[in-house]
Design an enzyme around this catalytic site. Structure first.
Site, PDB file in Angstrom:
ATOM      1  N   GLY A  23     -61.412 -35.115  27.243  1.00 28.94           N
ATOM      2  CA  GLY A  23     -61.628 -36.512  27.614  1.00 28.94           C
ATOM      3  C   GLY A  23     -61.119 -37.471  26.554  1.00 28.94           C
ATOM      4  O   GLY A  23     -60.472 -38.484  26.865  1.00 28.94           O
ATOM      5  N   LEU A 111     -60.931 -29.792  36.225  1.00 22.49           N
ATOM      6  CA  LEU A 111     -60.449 -28.946  35.133  1.00 22.49           C
ATOM      7  C   LEU A 111     -61.205 -27.638  35.080  1.00 22.49           C
ATOM      8  O   LEU A 111     -62.438 -27.637  34.956  1.00 22.49           O
ATOM      9  CB  LEU A 111     -60.662 -29.679  33.807  1.00 22.49           C
ATOM     10  CG  LEU A 111     -59.582 -30.678  33.479  1.00 22.49           C
ATOM     11  CD1 LEU A 111     -60.045 -31.620  32.413  1.00 22.49           C
ATOM     12  CD2 LEU A 111     -58.351 -29.935  33.038  1.00 22.49           C
ATOM     13  N   SER A 113     -60.546 -23.356  33.630  1.00 20.03           N
ATOM     14  CA  SER A 113     -60.382 -22.660  32.353  1.00 20.03           C
ATOM     15  C   SER A 113     -59.665 -21.336  32.603  1.00 20.03           C
ATOM     16  O   SER A 113     -59.774 -20.763  33.697  1.00 20.03           O
ATOM     17  CB  SER A 113     -61.766 -22.395  31.770  1.00 20.03           C
ATOM     18  OG  SER A 113     -61.695 -21.371  30.808  1.00 20.03           O
ATOM     19  N   SER A 114     -58.994 -20.836  31.578  1.00 18.83           N
ATOM     20  CA  SER A 114     -58.283 -19.559  31.744  1.00 18.83           C
ATOM     21  C   SER A 114     -59.252 -18.392  31.944  1.00 18.83           C
ATOM     22  O   SER A 114     -58.827 -17.309  32.360  1.00 18.83           O
ATOM     23  CB  SER A 114     -57.385 -19.291  30.534  1.00 18.83           C
ATOM     24  OG  SER A 114     -58.146 -19.241  29.358  1.00 18.83           O
ATOM     25  N   CYS A 115     -60.548 -18.596  31.672  1.00 21.04           N
ATOM     26  CA  CYS A 115     -61.495 -17.484  31.838  1.00 21.04           C
ATOM     27  C   CYS A 115     -61.835 -17.216  33.306  1.00 21.04           C
ATOM     28  O   CYS A 115     -62.592 -16.301  33.605  1.00 21.04           O
ATOM     29  CB  CYS A 115     -62.747 -17.692  31.002  1.00 21.04           C
ATOM     30  SG  CYS A 115     -63.770 -19.045  31.567  1.00 21.04           S
ATOM     31  N   TYR A 142     -69.761 -19.106  33.105  1.00 20.06           N
ATOM     32  CA  TYR A 142     -68.881 -20.280  33.075  1.00 20.06           C
ATOM     33  C   TYR A 142     -67.736 -20.091  34.068  1.00 20.06           C
ATOM     34  O   TYR A 142     -67.383 -21.007  34.821  1.00 20.06           O
ATOM     35  CB  TYR A 142     -68.350 -20.424  31.647  1.00 20.06           C
ATOM     36  CG  TYR A 142     -67.480 -21.624  31.392  1.00 20.06           C
ATOM     37  CD1 TYR A 142     -68.017 -22.905  31.364  1.00 20.06           C
ATOM     38  CD2 TYR A 142     -66.116 -21.468  31.136  1.00 20.06           C
ATOM     39  CE1 TYR A 142     -67.217 -23.996  31.106  1.00 20.06           C
ATOM     40  CE2 TYR A 142     -65.305 -22.562  30.863  1.00 20.06           C
ATOM     41  CZ  TYR A 142     -65.855 -23.822  30.852  1.00 20.06           C
ATOM     42  OH  TYR A 142     -65.065 -24.907  30.582  1.00 20.06           O
ATOM     43  N   LYS A 146     -66.556 -22.370  37.314  1.00 15.23           N
ATOM     44  CA  LYS A 146     -65.211 -22.963  37.405  1.00 15.23           C
ATOM     45  C   LYS A 146     -64.482 -22.498  38.667  1.00 15.23           C
ATOM     46  O   LYS A 146     -63.746 -23.278  39.293  1.00 15.23           O
ATOM     47  CB  LYS A 146     -64.400 -22.627  36.150  1.00 15.23           C
ATOM     48  CG  LYS A 146     -64.913 -23.342  34.903  1.00 15.23           C
ATOM     49  CD  LYS A 146     -64.741 -24.834  35.044  1.00 15.23           C
ATOM     50  CE  LYS A 146     -65.190 -25.619  33.840  1.00 15.23           C
ATOM     51  NZ  LYS A 146     -65.069 -27.070  34.045  1.00 15.23           N
ATOM     52  N   PRO A 169     -56.582 -25.161  32.234  1.00 19.20           N
ATOM     53  CA  PRO A 169     -56.055 -25.156  30.866  1.00 19.20           C
ATOM     54  C   PRO A 169     -56.402 -23.863  30.138  1.00 19.20           C
ATOM     55  O   PRO A 169     -57.421 -23.240  30.419  1.00 19.20           O
ATOM     56  CB  PRO A 169     -56.772 -26.332  30.195  1.00 19.20           C
ATOM     57  CG  PRO A 169     -57.768 -26.839  31.152  1.00 19.20           C
ATOM     58  CD  PRO A 169     -57.785 -25.955  32.360  1.00 19.20           C
ATOM     59  N   HIS A 185     -65.573 -23.107  19.905  1.00 20.62           N
ATOM     60  CA  HIS A 185     -64.492 -22.178  20.221  1.00 20.62           C
ATOM     61  C   HIS A 185     -63.844 -21.712  18.916  1.00 20.62           C
ATOM     62  O   HIS A 185     -63.988 -22.340  17.873  1.00 20.62           O
ATOM     63  CB  HIS A 185     -63.444 -22.867  21.092  1.00 20.62           C
ATOM     64  CG  HIS A 185     -63.896 -23.115  22.487  1.00 20.62           C
ATOM     65  ND1 HIS A 185     -64.355 -24.340  22.907  1.00 20.62           N
ATOM     66  CD2 HIS A 185     -63.974 -22.300  23.563  1.00 20.62           C
ATOM     67  CE1 HIS A 185     -64.691 -24.258  24.185  1.00 20.62           C
ATOM     68  NE2 HIS A 185     -64.466 -23.039  24.608  1.00 20.62           N
ATOM     69  N   LYS A 193     -64.456 -23.284   9.177  1.00 16.31           N
ATOM     70  CA  LYS A 193     -64.888 -22.270   8.212  1.00 16.31           C
ATOM     71  C   LYS A 193     -63.850 -22.047   7.101  1.00 16.31           C
ATOM     72  O   LYS A 193     -64.214 -21.807   5.956  1.00 16.31           O
ATOM     73  CB  LYS A 193     -65.338 -20.974   8.886  1.00 16.31           C
ATOM     74  CG  LYS A 193     -64.315 -20.175   9.600  1.00 16.31           C
ATOM     75  CD  LYS A 193     -64.828 -18.754   9.885  1.00 16.31           C
ATOM     76  CE  LYS A 193     -65.882 -18.700  10.979  1.00 16.31           C
ATOM     77  NZ  LYS A 193     -66.099 -17.325  11.474  1.00 16.31           N
ATOM     78  N   TRP A 208     -64.991 -13.384  13.032  1.00 17.16           N
ATOM     79  CA  TRP A 208     -65.708 -12.508  13.968  1.00 17.16           C
ATOM     80  C   TRP A 208     -64.752 -11.494  14.594  1.00 17.16           C
ATOM     81  O   TRP A 208     -63.611 -11.817  14.939  1.00 17.16           O
ATOM     82  CB  TRP A 208     -66.327 -13.322  15.102  1.00 17.16           C
ATOM     83  CG  TRP A 208     -67.376 -14.291  14.689  1.00 17.16           C
ATOM     84  CD1 TRP A 208     -67.907 -14.472  13.440  1.00 17.16           C
ATOM     85  CD2 TRP A 208     -68.038 -15.239  15.550  1.00 17.16           C
ATOM     86  NE1 TRP A 208     -68.845 -15.466  13.466  1.00 17.16           N
ATOM     87  CE2 TRP A 208     -68.952 -15.950  14.743  1.00 17.16           C
ATOM     88  CE3 TRP A 208     -67.963 -15.551  16.902  1.00 17.16           C
ATOM     89  CZ2 TRP A 208     -69.769 -16.955  15.256  1.00 17.16           C
ATOM     90  CZ3 TRP A 208     -68.773 -16.548  17.421  1.00 17.16           C
ATOM     91  CH2 TRP A 208     -69.671 -17.237  16.602  1.00 17.16           C
ATOM     92  N   ASP A 275     -65.481  -9.176  20.509  1.00 15.27           N
ATOM     93  CA  ASP A 275     -64.063  -9.539  20.611  1.00 15.27           C
ATOM     94  C   ASP A 275     -63.779 -10.349  21.872  1.00 15.27           C
ATOM     95  O   ASP A 275     -62.839 -11.139  21.917  1.00 15.27           O
ATOM     96  CB  ASP A 275     -63.198  -8.265  20.685  1.00 15.27           C
ATOM     97  CG  ASP A 275     -62.765  -7.784  19.315  1.00 15.27           C
ATOM     98  OD1 ASP A 275     -62.924  -8.547  18.331  1.00 15.27           O
ATOM     99  OD2 ASP A 275     -62.268  -6.652  19.224  1.00 15.27           O
TER     100      ASP A 275
END
Ligand code: GFB
Length: 318
Positions: A23, A111, A113-115, A142, A146, A169, A185, A193, A208, A275
């Protein structure tokens, strides 16, 4: 495609979710279109509640809605807050998509998500991989929300003739991201970090997982540009991917940010952390063929994102 061309000039465009990564990038990009941008803060309008959303839409009558509002987060947030991820997102979508139909909105961009794609989808992932296999368990809540959003846009197009489109996206990064080390993310968490490790002269940087999963990263301002392009030129039933088509491993991402920051310690792996999906990269031939491709390369984008983080460290979302 000619019939679907839309100029945003003079139109009222509601950016739902204007404080988020997408946004806020839209708020930087849309002024070039000569449109009036409408926004509502969370205090003014709780998007999870149907009646206020419908009232707001009725009162403001936007011509165009960009549905960039969502409860989002990285792999840890997704796997530990499944109820929020499914319920908030289903609610927000339902309220805005149905409300937009009732208010006679001319065009809506949802919008995703690639998931949304199956864990074992052939890579790079094409739009027609949707619903061809089981989802990645760390973010299925999620993803289900979507997928429902994509299907709602299709349903309203088919039954009511609404010009509602859906863009998918890939993983994003850039200004105004959530830099929380646990909830964020990987791109934002990595920037935060590495910066902290450098400031503290820490001997080690802990990332991680194994570092072998591969992800595609799109600069948020490039996504905003791609979304404006789609609003103006895309008007089809099927959803469309927005990405770069280029992936790197998580370890390569860490090495890139380490180099940009000038951190000199060692990178070590916390193998107790998940992972997630082994590889996630979009097939972007459809949007490329329409005439759009992401302009910012990874090095340039991460340099800009890192510089933005350093300049705004006191006020970033976390
Ligand atoms: O962006 P991310 O959290 O989620 O990235 P997904 C997770 C990957 O980065 C895993 C590794 O392989 C992690 O092991 N990683 C390494 C880290 N260090 C870190 C760190 O400090 N923080 C985080 N978060 N990860 C997301 C979904 O999946 O994809 C969202 O959770 C959304 O719902 C997005 O769909 C596109 O890329 O796995």
């Amino acid at each position: 495609m000619a019939a679907s061309e839309l100029s945003l000039e003079g139109l009222k465009v509601w950016v739902a979710g204007h404080r988020g990564t997408v946004g806020s990038a839209l708020l930087r990009r849309l002024p070039r279109e000569g449109c009036t941008i409408l926004t509502a803060t969370r205090a003014e309008l709780d998007l999870r509640r149907q009646e206020p959303v419908e009232r707001w839409l009725d009162a403001h009558r936007p011509d165009v809605v960009i549905l960039a509002a969502a409860t989002v987060g990285g792999i840890h947030a997704n796997s530990t807050r499944p109820a929020e991820f499914i319920a908030d997102n289903l609610g927000i979508q339902q309220n805005i998509i149905h409300g937009a139909y009732q208010a006679g909105v001319r065009k809506l961009l949802f919008l995703g998500s690639s998931c949304i794609y199956p864990r074992e989808a052939p890579q790079p992932m094409a739009e027609d991989s949707l619903l061809t296999g089981p989802l990645e368990p760390t973010n299925e809540w999620y993803a289900i929300a979507k997928i429902a959003g994509i299907k709602m846009c299709q349903a309203y197009r088919r039954q009511y003739g609404c010009d509602f489109i859906a863009a998918m996206p890939t993983n994003l990064y850039g200004p105004d991201d959530n830099f929380d080390l646990i909830q964020g993310h990987v791109a934002a968490a990595m920037i935060a970090k590495v910066h902290r490790a450098k400031q503290e002269n820490a001997p080690e940087l802990v990332i991680w997982g194994t570092g072998t999963p591969r992800r595609e990263f799109l600069f948020a301002d490039d996504l905003a540009d791609g979304l404006v392009f789609l609003l103006k030129h895309y008007s089809e039933d099927g959803h469309i991917n927005v990405g770069t088509g280029i992936d790197i491993s998580i370890r390569e991402l860490a090495d890139l940010v380490v180099r940009i920051a000038g951190y000199e310690g060692r990178v070590v792996h916390d193998l107790s952390k998940p992972d997630g999906m082994p590889r996630k990269v979009m097939k972007v031939e459809r949007i490329n063929a329409l005439g759009w491709r992401a302009p910012t390369d990874l090095e340039t984008g991460f340099r800009r994102a890192y510089a933005w983080y350093c300049d705004n460290i006191e006020t970033v979302r976390r």
